[in-house]
Design a protein around this motif. Structure first.
Motif, mmCIF file in Angstrom:
data_model
loop_
_atom_site.group_PDB
_atom_site.id
_atom_site.type_symbol
_atom_site.label_atom_id
_atom_site.label_comp_id
_atom_site.label_asym_id
_atom_site.label_seq_id
_atom_site.Cartn_x
_atom_site.Cartn_y
_atom_site.Cartn_z
ATOM 1 N N ARG A 157 0.834 -1.204 0.000
ATOM 2 C CA ARG A 157 0.000 0.000 0.000
ATOM 3 C C ARG A 157 0.871 1.258 0.000
ATOM 4 O O ARG A 157 1.952 1.280 0.570
ATOM 5 C CB ARG A 157 -0.936 0.004 1.208
ATOM 6 N N ILE A 158 0.339 2.271 -0.640
ATOM 7 C CA ILE A 158 1.028 3.562 -0.725
ATOM 8 C C ILE A 158 0.373 4.509 0.276
ATOM 9 O O ILE A 158 -0.834 4.759 0.211
ATOM 10 C CB ILE A 158 0.941 4.136 -2.143
ATOM 11 N N ARG A 159 1.176 5.007 1.199
ATOM 12 C CA ARG A 159 0.651 5.968 2.177
ATOM 13 C C ARG A 159 0.785 7.380 1.616
ATOM 14 O O ARG A 159 1.881 7.832 1.296
ATOM 15 C CB ARG A 159 1.390 5.853 3.504
ATOM 16 N N VAL A 160 -0.337 8.058 1.524
ATOM 17 C CA VAL A 160 -0.387 9.445 1.065
ATOM 18 C C VAL A 160 -0.713 10.310 2.269
ATOM 19 O O VAL A 160 -1.715 10.084 2.959
ATOM 20 C CB VAL A 160 -1.450 9.636 -0.034
ATOM 21 N N GLN A 161 0.128 11.305 2.534
ATOM 22 C CA GLN A 161 -0.090 12.126 3.723
ATOM 23 C C GLN A 161 0.227 13.583 3.435
ATOM 24 O O GLN A 161 0.964 13.905 2.493
ATOM 25 C CB GLN A 161 0.773 11.622 4.891
ATOM 26 N N CYS A 162 -0.354 14.448 4.264
ATOM 27 C CA CYS A 162 -0.169 15.887 4.127
ATOM 28 C C CYS A 162 -0.250 16.514 5.507
ATOM 29 O O CYS A 162 -1.058 16.086 6.349
ATOM 30 C CB CYS A 162 -1.226 16.474 3.189
ATOM 31 N N PHE A 163 0.590 17.533 5.749
ATOM 32 C CA PHE A 163 0.652 18.207 7.053
ATOM 33 C C PHE A 163 0.113 19.636 6.990
ATOM 34 O O PHE A 163 0.389 20.427 7.891
ATOM 35 C CB PHE A 163 2.090 18.229 7.571
ATOM 36 N N TYR A 164 -0.617 19.953 5.937
ATOM 37 C CA TYR A 164 -1.166 21.297 5.809
ATOM 38 C C TYR A 164 -2.270 21.511 6.855
ATOM 39 O O TYR A 164 -2.999 20.565 7.182
ATOM 40 C CB TYR A 164 -1.728 21.465 4.390
ATOM 41 N N PRO A 165 -2.447 22.724 7.470
ATOM 42 C CA PRO A 165 -1.746 23.969 7.166
ATOM 43 C C PRO A 165 -0.539 24.289 8.058
ATOM 44 O O PRO A 165 0.408 24.891 7.618
ATOM 45 C CB PRO A 165 -2.835 25.015 7.357
ATOM 46 N N LEU A 166 -0.586 23.920 9.334
ATOM 47 C CA LEU A 166 0.471 24.324 10.273
ATOM 48 C C LEU A 166 1.308 23.156 10.756
ATOM 49 O O LEU A 166 2.141 23.339 11.638
ATOM 50 C CB LEU A 166 -0.139 25.052 11.487
ATOM 51 N N GLY A 167 1.089 21.980 10.234
ATOM 52 C CA GLY A 167 1.856 20.818 10.660
ATOM 53 C C GLY A 167 1.412 20.216 11.976
ATOM 54 O O GLY A 167 2.126 19.374 12.530
ATOM 55 N N LEU A 168 0.244 20.613 12.481
ATOM 56 C CA LEU A 168 -0.237 20.064 13.749
ATOM 57 C C LEU A 168 -0.871 18.690 13.572
ATOM 58 O O LEU A 168 -0.851 17.876 14.510
ATOM 59 C CB LEU A 168 -1.248 21.019 14.382
ATOM 60 N N PHE A 169 -1.434 18.430 12.402
ATOM 61 C CA PHE A 169 -2.110 17.163 12.137
ATOM 62 C C PHE A 169 -1.558 16.541 10.859
ATOM 63 O O PHE A 169 -1.112 17.249 9.949
ATOM 64 C CB PHE A 169 -3.629 17.359 12.010
ATOM 65 N N ARG A 170 -1.621 15.228 10.838
ATOM 66 C CA ARG A 170 -1.180 14.456 9.669
ATOM 67 C C ARG A 170 -2.386 13.747 9.076
ATOM 68 O O ARG A 170 -2.895 12.784 9.642
ATOM 69 C CB ARG A 170 -0.105 13.442 10.069
#
Length: 212
Positions: A157-170
């Motif tokens: 599986r390919i994990r797609v992730q983003c930390f937008y906007p302030l990097g508090l949540f993934r």
């Protein structure tokens, strides 16, 4: 310990197969998006707890106001990160079969004209990251996965992730490629004998000998 890790990894894969089955096209929504606090997010929570303890012990309203403001900002980041990540469309393209020892090239199309930030992709949460900058129109990207031995293998599986906007949540999701990859035996170089040059003989007509 390894048996426990394998058992837990197997249970996770079974749950993901029911939750996010393999497909050619994915549209991210609340059924396949997972949101977790990042490391910076957990430090942010500890800061809010420390401010709350200090504000209540010393009865300082300014410190309490700062604590509530930071908590409100964190909740806003939670909803904003989900809104930025949802409706992202990811489509698997061609998956090329390879020889053993080479990397399998996986084609992935990404489309979300209103998203912002940077997408980070890797296989099973391990290995190097592939980055995709947002926003953008539908564009093709290539992911390489090494194949050391021959056989038929289901791709991880390919994990797609983003930390937008302030990097508090993934915000992340785990996508499964729709088909396995065929890995052929690697060809071995062989030293064949070089062909010898052919000498062309010109045809000479025979001249009869004259009798004396």
């Amino acid at each position: 310990m390894r048996l426990i890790q394998r058992w837990w990894a197997g249970k996770q894969q079974q749950w993901l197969n029911r939750r996010i089955p393999p497909a050619q096209r994915y549209r991210l929504n609340r059924s396949n998006i997972f949101i977790f606090p990042s490391r910076f997010g957990w430090l942010f929570v500890l800061l809010c707890v420390a401010l709350f303890v200090l504000g209540t012990n010393y009865q300082n309203n300014l410190v309490l106001i700062m604590c509530y403001f930071l908590l409100s900002l964190m909740l806003l980041c939670l909803f904003r990160s989900y809104q930025n990540f949802r409706a992202l469309q990811l489509t698997f393209g061609s998956i090329k079969d390879v020889y053993a020892g080479n990397a399998c090239a996986i084609s992935l199309w990404c489309h979300h004209p209103n998203a912002k930030g940077t997408l980070l992709l890797n296989f099973n949460g391990q290995g190097p990251f592939f980055t995709i900058s947002l926003p953008q129109q539908e564009q093709q990207h290539w992911l390489d996965y090494p194949m050391p031995t021959r056989g038929v293998y289901p791709l991880p599986r390919i994990r797609v992730q983003c930390f937008y906007p302030l990097g508090l949540f993934r915000c992340c999701s785990y996508l499964a490629p729709p088909k396995p990859v065929w890995v052929y035996p690697a060809p071995w170089p062989a030293d064949f004998p070089r062909p010898q040059p052919v000498i062309k003989m010109s045809y000479m007509p025979s001249i009869p000998l004259l009798k004396q």
